[in-house]
Design a protein around this motif. Structure first.
Motif, PDB file in Angstrom:
ATOM      1  N   ILE A  18      62.233  37.773  66.160  1.00  0.00           N
ATOM      2  CA  ILE A  18      62.665  37.366  64.818  1.00  0.00           C
ATOM      3  C   ILE A  18      62.241  35.912  64.637  1.00  0.00           C
ATOM      4  O   ILE A  18      62.774  35.013  65.275  1.00  0.00           O
ATOM      5  N   TYR A  19      61.242  35.714  63.768  1.00  0.00           N
ATOM      6  CA  TYR A  19      60.665  34.387  63.566  1.00  0.00           C
ATOM      7  C   TYR A  19      61.148  33.769  62.257  1.00  0.00           C
ATOM      8  O   TYR A  19      61.525  34.468  61.327  1.00  0.00           O
ATOM      9  N   TYR A  20      61.070  32.443  62.206  1.00  0.00           N
ATOM     10  CA  TYR A  20      61.240  31.771  60.917  1.00  0.00           C
ATOM     11  C   TYR A  20      60.129  32.279  60.009  1.00  0.00           C
ATOM     12  O   TYR A  20      58.988  32.466  60.468  1.00  0.00           O
ATOM     13  N   PRO A  21      60.420  32.512  58.734  1.00  0.00           N
ATOM     14  CA  PRO A  21      59.391  33.042  57.824  1.00  0.00           C
ATOM     15  C   PRO A  21      58.111  32.192  57.844  1.00  0.00           C
ATOM     16  O   PRO A  21      58.168  30.967  57.807  1.00  0.00           O
ATOM     17  N   GLY A  22      56.982  32.891  57.958  1.00  0.00           N
ATOM     18  CA  GLY A  22      55.682  32.238  57.917  1.00  0.00           C
ATOM     19  C   GLY A  22      55.299  31.483  59.169  1.00  0.00           C
ATOM     20  O   GLY A  22      54.329  30.728  59.162  1.00  0.00           O
ATOM     21  N   THR A  23      56.079  31.674  60.272  1.00  0.00           N
ATOM     22  CA  THR A  23      55.771  30.972  61.524  1.00  0.00           C
ATOM     23  C   THR A  23      55.743  31.968  62.680  1.00  0.00           C
ATOM     24  O   THR A  23      56.047  33.145  62.500  1.00  0.00           O
ATOM     25  N   SER A  24      55.434  31.470  63.854  1.00  0.00           N
ATOM     26  CA  SER A  24      55.549  32.276  65.068  1.00  0.00           C
ATOM     27  C   SER A  24      56.606  31.667  65.991  1.00  0.00           C
ATOM     28  O   SER A  24      56.566  31.833  67.201  1.00  0.00           O
ATOM     29  N   THR A  25      57.575  30.963  65.389  1.00  0.00           N
ATOM     30  CA  THR A  25      58.657  30.331  66.144  1.00  0.00           C
ATOM     31  C   THR A  25      59.889  31.235  66.115  1.00  0.00           C
ATOM     32  O   THR A  25      60.431  31.523  65.041  1.00  0.00           O
ATOM     33  N   PRO A  26      60.337  31.710  67.289  1.00  0.00           N
ATOM     34  CA  PRO A  26      61.536  32.542  67.330  1.00  0.00           C
ATOM     35  C   PRO A  26      62.766  31.778  66.821  1.00  0.00           C
ATOM     36  O   PRO A  26      63.037  30.657  67.261  1.00  0.00           O
ATOM     37  N   ALA A  27      63.496  32.390  65.901  1.00  0.00           N
ATOM     38  CA  ALA A  27      64.657  31.728  65.289  1.00  0.00           C
ATOM     39  C   ALA A  27      65.909  31.795  66.155  1.00  0.00           C
ATOM     40  O   ALA A  27      66.656  30.823  66.250  1.00  0.00           O
ATOM     41  N   PHE A  28      66.151  32.944  66.801  1.00  0.00           N
ATOM     42  CA  PHE A  28      67.429  33.155  67.486  1.00  0.00           C
ATOM     43  C   PHE A  28      67.577  32.344  68.768  1.00  0.00           C
ATOM     44  O   PHE A  28      68.683  32.173  69.271  1.00  0.00           O
ATOM     45  N   THR A  29      66.474  31.852  69.318  1.00  0.00           N
ATOM     46  CA  THR A  29      66.544  31.034  70.528  1.00  0.00           C
ATOM     47  C   THR A  29      66.280  29.560  70.238  1.00  0.00           C
ATOM     48  O   THR A  29      66.182  28.758  71.162  1.00  0.00           O
ATOM     49  N   ASP A  30      66.208  29.215  68.966  1.00  0.00           N
ATOM     50  CA  ASP A  30      65.944  27.830  68.562  1.00  0.00           C
ATOM     51  C   ASP A  30      67.253  27.059  68.421  1.00  0.00           C
ATOM     52  O   ASP A  30      68.132  27.455  67.653  1.00  0.00           O
ATOM     53  N   ALA A  31      67.361  25.954  69.145  1.00  0.00           N
ATOM     54  CA  ALA A  31      68.566  25.125  69.084  1.00  0.00           C
ATOM     55  C   ALA A  31      68.754  24.472  67.714  1.00  0.00           C
ATOM     56  O   ALA A  31      69.828  23.958  67.426  1.00  0.00           O
ATOM     57  N   ASN A  32      67.745  24.511  66.866  1.00  0.00           N
ATOM     58  CA  ASN A  32      67.875  23.926  65.528  1.00  0.00           C
ATOM     59  C   ASN A  32      68.222  24.953  64.452  1.00  0.00           C
ATOM     60  O   ASN A  32      68.342  24.595  63.282  1.00  0.00           O
ATOM     61  N   PHE A  33      68.378  26.222  64.815  1.00  0.00           N
ATOM     62  CA  PHE A  33      68.663  27.257  63.818  1.00  0.00           C
ATOM     63  C   PHE A  33      69.909  26.920  63.002  1.00  0.00           C
ATOM     64  O   PHE A  33      69.895  26.985  61.776  1.00  0.00           O
ATOM     65  N   TYR A  34      70.996  26.568  63.683  1.00  0.00           N
ATOM     66  CA  TYR A  34      72.246  26.274  62.959  1.00  0.00           C
ATOM     67  C   TYR A  34      72.070  25.099  62.004  1.00  0.00           C
ATOM     68  O   TYR A  34      72.544  25.139  60.871  1.00  0.00           O
ATOM     69  N   LYS A  35      71.399  24.067  62.456  1.00  0.00           N
ATOM     70  CA  LYS A  35      71.186  22.901  61.595  1.00  0.00           C
ATOM     71  C   LYS A  35      70.337  23.273  60.375  1.00  0.00           C
ATOM     72  O   LYS A  35      70.594  22.806  59.272  1.00  0.00           O
ATOM     73  N   LYS A  36      69.347  24.153  60.576  1.00  0.00           N
ATOM     74  CA  LYS A  36      68.525  24.608  59.445  1.00  0.00           C
ATOM     75  C   LYS A  36      69.351  25.428  58.455  1.00  0.00           C
ATOM     76  O   LYS A  36      68.971  25.554  57.294  1.00  0.00           O
ATOM     77  N   CYS A  37      70.469  25.963  58.921  1.00  0.00           N
ATOM     78  CA  CYS A  37      71.391  26.704  58.040  1.00  0.00           C
ATOM     79  C   CYS A  37      72.481  25.781  57.482  1.00  0.00           C
ATOM     80  O   CYS A  37      73.445  26.253  56.887  1.00  0.00           O
TER      81      CYS A  37
END
Length: 190
Positions: A18-37
């Motif tokens: 599960i990537y951030y839209p338009g990227t190849s960066t996995p969202a669920f293992t990203d420590a910045n996911f919560y901050k981006k939300c």
């Protein structure tokens, strides 16, 4: 009653596809996911701390008639559950909300209940927190097998792996004592 949610509604909180839209960066293992939300007081990631969020997201998919086969549905359901179902530290608030995915508005009702067994027997979808010491995990109870005994009667959707199994199997896998004493919160989802 068999599972109400199907395999098309399950979400694995550790899914690296599960990537951030338009990227190849996995969202669920990203420590910045919560901050981006917008959750500036949150730490960690969905993989480690997102079980309640993924439970809400699975329910959003189910109630909205959406499928996890579309990765953007999973991503946006998790974003909606994070932004609207948690506080600034990304902790579950047990407050209902309306998720917006595409052109759909999906109402998520969350009602505290005293007992999951009665609701499960009626066919309700419930969410429960298992907590023992510092070990904590949320699951969805979405089915009931009256021919089974103990916690094997309760069918759960577990975001730890995005699988369906019994409550006993979940408790054992997560290292909980198989006892009602570890069920510390109970909610009906509607």
């Amino acid at each position: 009653m068999p599972h109400k949610l199907s395999s098309a509604h399950l979400i694995n909180q550790g899914d690296t596809s599960i990537y951030y839209p338009g990227t190849s960066t996995p969202a669920f293992t990203d420590a910045n996911f919560y901050k981006k939300c917008g959750k500036t007081a949150a730490g960690g990631d969905i993989k480690k701390y997102g079980c309640a969020i993924c439970d809400l997201a699975m329910f959003i998919l189910y109630k909205g008639g959406l499928s996890n086969t579309t990765k953007s549905n999973v991503y946006y359901a998790v974003v909606e559950a994070t932004t609207k179902g948690t506080n600034n530290a990304a902790d579950f608030t047990a407050t209902g909300f309306t998720a917006k995915i595409g052109n759909q508005s999906i109402s998520v009702g969350i009602t505290p209940i005293p007992d999951v067994s009665e609701e499960a027997e009626k066919g309700s979808i419930c969410m429960m927190r298992l907590k023992e010491g510092s070990n904590s995990h949320y699951v969805i109870v979405d089915g009931h097998t009256s021919s089974a005994s103990g916690f094997d009667k309760y069918l759960v959707c577990d975001p730890d792996g995005g699988v369906q199994k019994t409550l006993t199997a979940t408790m054992q896998k997560r290292g909980f004592t198989v006892s009602a004493s570890v069920i510390t919160e109970r909610y009906k989802l509607s």
